[in-house]
Design a protein around this motif. Sequence first.
Motif, PDB file in Angstrom:
ATOM      1  N   ARG A  53     138.378  36.673  95.665  1.00 30.33           N
ATOM      2  CA  ARG A  53     137.091  37.379  95.612  1.00 30.33           C
ATOM      3  C   ARG A  53     136.505  37.390  94.208  1.00 30.33           C
ATOM      4  O   ARG A  53     137.107  37.888  93.260  1.00 30.33           O
ATOM      5  CB  ARG A  53     137.273  38.828  96.086  1.00 30.33           C
ATOM      6  N   ILE A  54     135.307  36.832  94.110  1.00 28.15           N
ATOM      7  CA  ILE A  54     134.597  36.822  92.830  1.00 28.15           C
ATOM      8  C   ILE A  54     133.313  37.615  93.014  1.00 28.15           C
ATOM      9  O   ILE A  54     132.642  37.463  94.034  1.00 28.15           O
ATOM     10  CB  ILE A  54     134.272  35.375  92.408  1.00 28.15           C
ATOM     11  N   MET A  55     133.011  38.456  92.053  1.00 23.40           N
ATOM     12  CA  MET A  55     131.794  39.239  92.168  1.00 23.40           C
ATOM     13  C   MET A  55     130.937  38.988  90.935  1.00 23.40           C
ATOM     14  O   MET A  55     131.344  39.299  89.812  1.00 23.40           O
ATOM     15  CB  MET A  55     132.172  40.716  92.269  1.00 23.40           C
ATOM     16  N   PHE A  75     135.385  47.547  89.710  1.00 22.08           N
ATOM     17  CA  PHE A  75     135.631  46.515  90.738  1.00 22.08           C
ATOM     18  C   PHE A  75     136.803  45.603  90.349  1.00 22.08           C
ATOM     19  O   PHE A  75     137.540  45.128  91.204  1.00 22.08           O
ATOM     20  CB  PHE A  75     134.368  45.708  91.026  1.00 22.08           C
ATOM     21  N   ARG A  76     136.952  45.388  89.048  1.00 24.46           N
ATOM     22  CA  ARG A  76     138.086  44.575  88.587  1.00 24.46           C
ATOM     23  C   ARG A  76     139.405  45.236  89.008  1.00 24.46           C
ATOM     24  O   ARG A  76     140.325  44.588  89.464  1.00 24.46           O
ATOM     25  CB  ARG A  76     138.015  44.438  87.060  1.00 24.46           C
ATOM     26  N   LYS A  77     139.425  46.564  88.864  1.00 28.24           N
ATOM     27  CA  LYS A  77     140.637  47.302  89.256  1.00 28.24           C
ATOM     28  C   LYS A  77     140.915  47.167  90.753  1.00 28.24           C
ATOM     29  O   LYS A  77     142.040  47.330  91.197  1.00 28.24           O
ATOM     30  CB  LYS A  77     140.482  48.777  88.895  1.00 28.24           C
ATOM     31  N   GLY A  79     140.630  44.449  92.324  1.00 25.04           N
ATOM     32  CA  GLY A  79     141.084  43.080  92.612  1.00 25.04           C
ATOM     33  C   GLY A  79     140.006  42.006  92.581  1.00 25.04           C
ATOM     34  O   GLY A  79     140.267  40.858  92.917  1.00 25.04           O
ATOM     35  N   PHE A  80     138.797  42.365  92.208  1.00 25.33           N
ATOM     36  CA  PHE A  80     137.737  41.358  92.127  1.00 25.33           C
ATOM     37  C   PHE A  80     137.727  40.709  90.745  1.00 25.33           C
ATOM     38  O   PHE A  80     138.016  41.367  89.751  1.00 25.33           O
ATOM     39  CB  PHE A  80     136.357  42.012  92.330  1.00 25.33           C
ATOM     40  N   TYR A  81     137.367  39.435  90.712  1.00 25.65           N
ATOM     41  CA  TYR A  81     137.118  38.765  89.433  1.00 25.65           C
ATOM     42  C   TYR A  81     135.630  38.919  89.149  1.00 25.65           C
ATOM     43  O   TYR A  81     134.811  38.482  89.958  1.00 25.65           O
ATOM     44  CB  TYR A  81     137.519  37.292  89.517  1.00 25.65           C
ATOM     45  N   THR A  82     135.289  39.585  88.053  1.00 21.01           N
ATOM     46  CA  THR A  82     133.874  39.929  87.855  1.00 21.01           C
ATOM     47  C   THR A  82     133.291  39.298  86.595  1.00 21.01           C
ATOM     48  O   THR A  82     134.006  39.004  85.636  1.00 21.01           O
ATOM     49  CB  THR A  82     133.691  41.461  87.732  1.00 21.01           C
ATOM     50  N   MET A 101     138.528  29.395  89.072  1.00 22.18           N
ATOM     51  CA  MET A 101     139.862  28.810  88.950  1.00 22.18           C
ATOM     52  C   MET A 101     140.921  29.905  88.790  1.00 22.18           C
ATOM     53  O   MET A 101     141.986  29.851  89.406  1.00 22.18           O
ATOM     54  CB  MET A 101     139.928  27.825  87.765  1.00 22.18           C
ATOM     55  N   GLU A 102     140.605  30.919  88.002  1.00 25.73           N
ATOM     56  CA  GLU A 102     141.554  32.039  87.836  1.00 25.73           C
ATOM     57  C   GLU A 102     141.811  32.718  89.177  1.00 25.73           C
ATOM     58  O   GLU A 102     142.948  33.010  89.539  1.00 25.73           O
ATOM     59  CB  GLU A 102     140.961  33.089  86.886  1.00 25.73           C
ATOM     60  N   SER A 103     140.733  32.953  89.904  1.00 25.23           N
ATOM     61  CA  SER A 103     140.888  33.681  91.166  1.00 25.23           C
ATOM     62  C   SER A 103     141.675  32.861  92.186  1.00 25.23           C
ATOM     63  O   SER A 103     142.279  33.410  93.097  1.00 25.23           O
ATOM     64  CB  SER A 103     139.521  34.067  91.730  1.00 25.23           C
TER      65      SER A 103
END
Length: 292
Positions: A53-55, A75-77, A79-82, A101-103
């Motif tokens: 999940r990327i936001m 949102f990062r907490k 589990g989203f990559y923001t 790529m990180e996600s």
Amino acid sequence: MKIQWYPGHMAKAKRKMKEDLPLVDAIIEVIDSRCPNSSRNPEIDILAKDKARIMLFNKADLADPARTKSFMESFRKQGFYTMEMDARSRSSVKGVSKLVMESCAELLERKKQKGILSQSIKAMVLGIPNVGKSTFINAYVGKATAKTGNKPGVTKGAQWIKIGKDLQLLDTPGITWPKFEREIVGLNLALIGSINDEILPIEELIFYLLKYLTRYYGSALVSRYGETLQGKEDALEAMDAIAVKRACIKKGGDIDYTKVSRLILDDFRSGRLGRISLEHPMKWEEDSQMEV
Ligand SMILES: Nc1nc2c(ncn2[C@@H]2O[C@H](COP(=O)(O)OP(=O)(O)OP(=O)(O)O)[C@@H](O)[C@H]2O)c(=O)[nH]1
Ligand SMILES: [Mg+2]
């Protein structure tokens, strides 16, 4: 005031999205930084449970920077990559590849262990109407591949777009959902231009905006509309003062509320009122009880 907008073409787009979901590894959710809670489609969390999940916090240039930071952190907490961005700028979107790529790092590792050497990732770009999905894709690809426009519902069908050799993005039409669980969600989406303007009760909408601005952004009102706005805590008084200041007066001398409402809405949407967020990271519950 209940605002709702879920036309037939969105139900169709949602069905298509469900069909396409098994094809993708990651979901790139584009949200509006001015109202992160309201501009997230709650249905996505259910549909996209096992995806990376990327936001992307878009239109960050229009939002209150401190609030955006705080929302991103929360949102990062979860589990989203923001990342925050202004999708109109190429340099602003270039960090997205790294984020994708990180996600997907774990997924790629799993593939490698199974002997699948391809590092290729497929991601679906999702979001409500007019949030900037197509603008983002164009800036990312570096050319105008997807059609954009400053009104909701520009993208009509899903479209695959190749980014370099390892990433493919699926641009999708903006969708809302059948029922906004809180009144404030409909209001915020209307204010940011994600709901067809033709169905909006504009005067009531701006009355709400002024209620909110007098609470949180009084100084923005003063710097845009002058000293007469100083200390105004009542939304109607503020509206009248702006109308007088900007000569939104009918022939007989009555205030032209439609005209002044359009003017304020334009000022808000274009950023002329300054960088304003419609949600407070700590006061979402409280604000969403605000009487309209
Ligand atoms: N200020 C600002 N404007 C933006 C930004 N991103 C997009 N826009 C503008 O927002 C409008 C909508 O952009 P689109 O890319 O068409 O939005 P969309 O999400 O594809 O919309 P639909 O296809 O209708 O779902 C356009 O006028 C863009 O120029 C941003 O980061 N900042
Ligand atoms: Mg689009």
